[in-house]
Design a protein around this motif. Structure first.
Motif, PDB file in Angstrom:
ATOM      1  N   MET A   1     -10.373  -5.907  12.096  1.00  0.00           N
ATOM      2  CA  MET A   1     -11.585  -6.201  11.342  1.00  0.00           C
ATOM      3  C   MET A   1     -11.488  -5.645   9.921  1.00  0.00           C
ATOM      4  N   ARG A   2     -10.926  -4.496   9.779  1.00  0.00           N
ATOM      5  CA  ARG A   2     -10.916  -3.818   8.486  1.00  0.00           C
ATOM      6  C   ARG A   2     -10.119  -4.571   7.434  1.00  0.00           C
ATOM      7  N   PHE A   3      -9.007  -5.171   7.827  1.00  0.00           N
ATOM      8  CA  PHE A   3      -8.126  -5.822   6.874  1.00  0.00           C
ATOM      9  C   PHE A   3      -8.229  -7.344   6.900  1.00  0.00           C
ATOM     10  N   GLY A   4      -9.169  -7.898   7.651  1.00  0.00           N
ATOM     11  CA  GLY A   4      -9.317  -9.346   7.723  1.00  0.00           C
ATOM     12  C   GLY A   4      -8.304  -9.948   8.677  1.00  0.00           C
ATOM     13  N   ASP A   5      -7.957 -11.202   8.427  1.00  0.00           N
ATOM     14  CA  ASP A   5      -6.992 -11.896   9.283  1.00  0.00           C
ATOM     15  C   ASP A   5      -5.611 -11.263   9.148  1.00  0.00           C
ATOM     16  N   ILE A   6      -5.001 -10.989  10.282  1.00  0.00           N
ATOM     17  CA  ILE A   6      -3.672 -10.381  10.331  1.00  0.00           C
ATOM     18  C   ILE A   6      -2.706 -11.427  10.891  1.00  0.00           C
ATOM     19  N   ALA A   7      -1.528 -11.498  10.323  1.00  0.00           N
ATOM     20  CA  ALA A   7      -0.519 -12.444  10.805  1.00  0.00           C
ATOM     21  C   ALA A   7      -0.211 -12.192  12.278  1.00  0.00           C
ATOM     22  N   LEU A  28      -5.615   6.196  13.249  1.00  0.00           N
ATOM     23  CA  LEU A  28      -6.042   7.041  12.130  1.00  0.00           C
ATOM     24  C   LEU A  28      -5.643   6.424  10.796  1.00  0.00           C
ATOM     25  N   VAL A  29      -4.448   5.870  10.739  1.00  0.00           N
ATOM     26  CA  VAL A  29      -3.985   5.214   9.510  1.00  0.00           C
ATOM     27  C   VAL A  29      -4.891   4.031   9.186  1.00  0.00           C
ATOM     28  N   ALA A  30      -5.210   3.217  10.184  1.00  0.00           N
ATOM     29  CA  ALA A  30      -6.060   2.042   9.966  1.00  0.00           C
ATOM     30  C   ALA A  30      -7.438   2.448   9.446  1.00  0.00           C
ATOM     31  N   ALA A  31      -7.927   3.585   9.889  1.00  0.00           N
ATOM     32  CA  ALA A  31      -9.238   4.057   9.443  1.00  0.00           C
ATOM     33  C   ALA A  31      -9.204   4.599   8.024  1.00  0.00           C
ATOM     34  N   ASN A  32      -8.032   4.990   7.541  1.00  0.00           N
ATOM     35  CA  ASN A  32      -7.950   5.661   6.247  1.00  0.00           C
ATOM     36  C   ASN A  32      -7.142   4.934   5.190  1.00  0.00           C
ATOM     37  N   ALA A  33      -6.275   4.037   5.564  1.00  0.00           N
ATOM     38  CA  ALA A  33      -5.460   3.313   4.580  1.00  0.00           C
ATOM     39  C   ALA A  33      -6.326   2.271   3.873  1.00  0.00           C
ATOM     40  N   PRO A  34      -6.328   2.274   2.551  1.00  0.00           N
ATOM     41  CA  PRO A  34      -7.190   1.330   1.834  1.00  0.00           C
ATOM     42  C   PRO A  34      -6.666  -0.105   1.821  1.00  0.00           C
ATOM     43  N   THR A  35      -5.388  -0.302   2.131  1.00  0.00           N
ATOM     44  CA  THR A  35      -4.832  -1.664   2.104  1.00  0.00           C
ATOM     45  C   THR A  35      -3.982  -1.914   3.343  1.00  0.00           C
ATOM     46  N   ASN A  58      -7.293   7.612   0.785  1.00  0.00           N
ATOM     47  CA  ASN A  58      -8.705   7.862   0.540  1.00  0.00           C
ATOM     48  C   ASN A  58      -9.386   6.516   0.310  1.00  0.00           C
ATOM     49  N   PRO A  59      -9.892   5.877   1.391  1.00  0.00           N
ATOM     50  CA  PRO A  59     -10.453   4.535   1.241  1.00  0.00           C
ATOM     51  C   PRO A  59     -11.690   4.502   0.352  1.00  0.00           C
TER      52      PRO A  59
END
Length: 74
Positions: A1-7, A28-35, A58-59
């Motif tokens: 959900m955070r990054f939209g459509d994923i391949a 944890l990375v998915a919650a904090n990585a901005p891209t 730091n998102p």
């Protein structure tokens, strides 16, 4: 959900992970990585790596325009 459509290939790679520590780290990375790009870098790091350091994770700062993108300050 955070990054939209994923391949589909990325989704399949995530499903193939069977190490619980790696899954926890990637959550944890998915919650904090901005891209998505930064998330993928961490995903490719493999098991046993935990490098979430610095402003690139730091998102909130990234949303405000002062964060890092691909390791470089905006």
């Amino acid at each position: 959900m955070r990054f939209g459509d994923i391949a589909p290939g990325i989704v399949e790679a995530i499903y193939m992970i069977d190490d619980l520590n790696t899954i926890e780290r990637l959550i944890l990375v998915a919650a904090n990585a901005p891209t998505l790009g930064i998330y993928l870098e961490e995903m490719e790091a493999g098991e046993g790596n935990f490098r979430m350091v610095g402003e690139r994770f730091n998102p909130i700062e990234s949303m405000l325009g002062g964060g890092y993108s691909n390791g470089e300050k905006k």
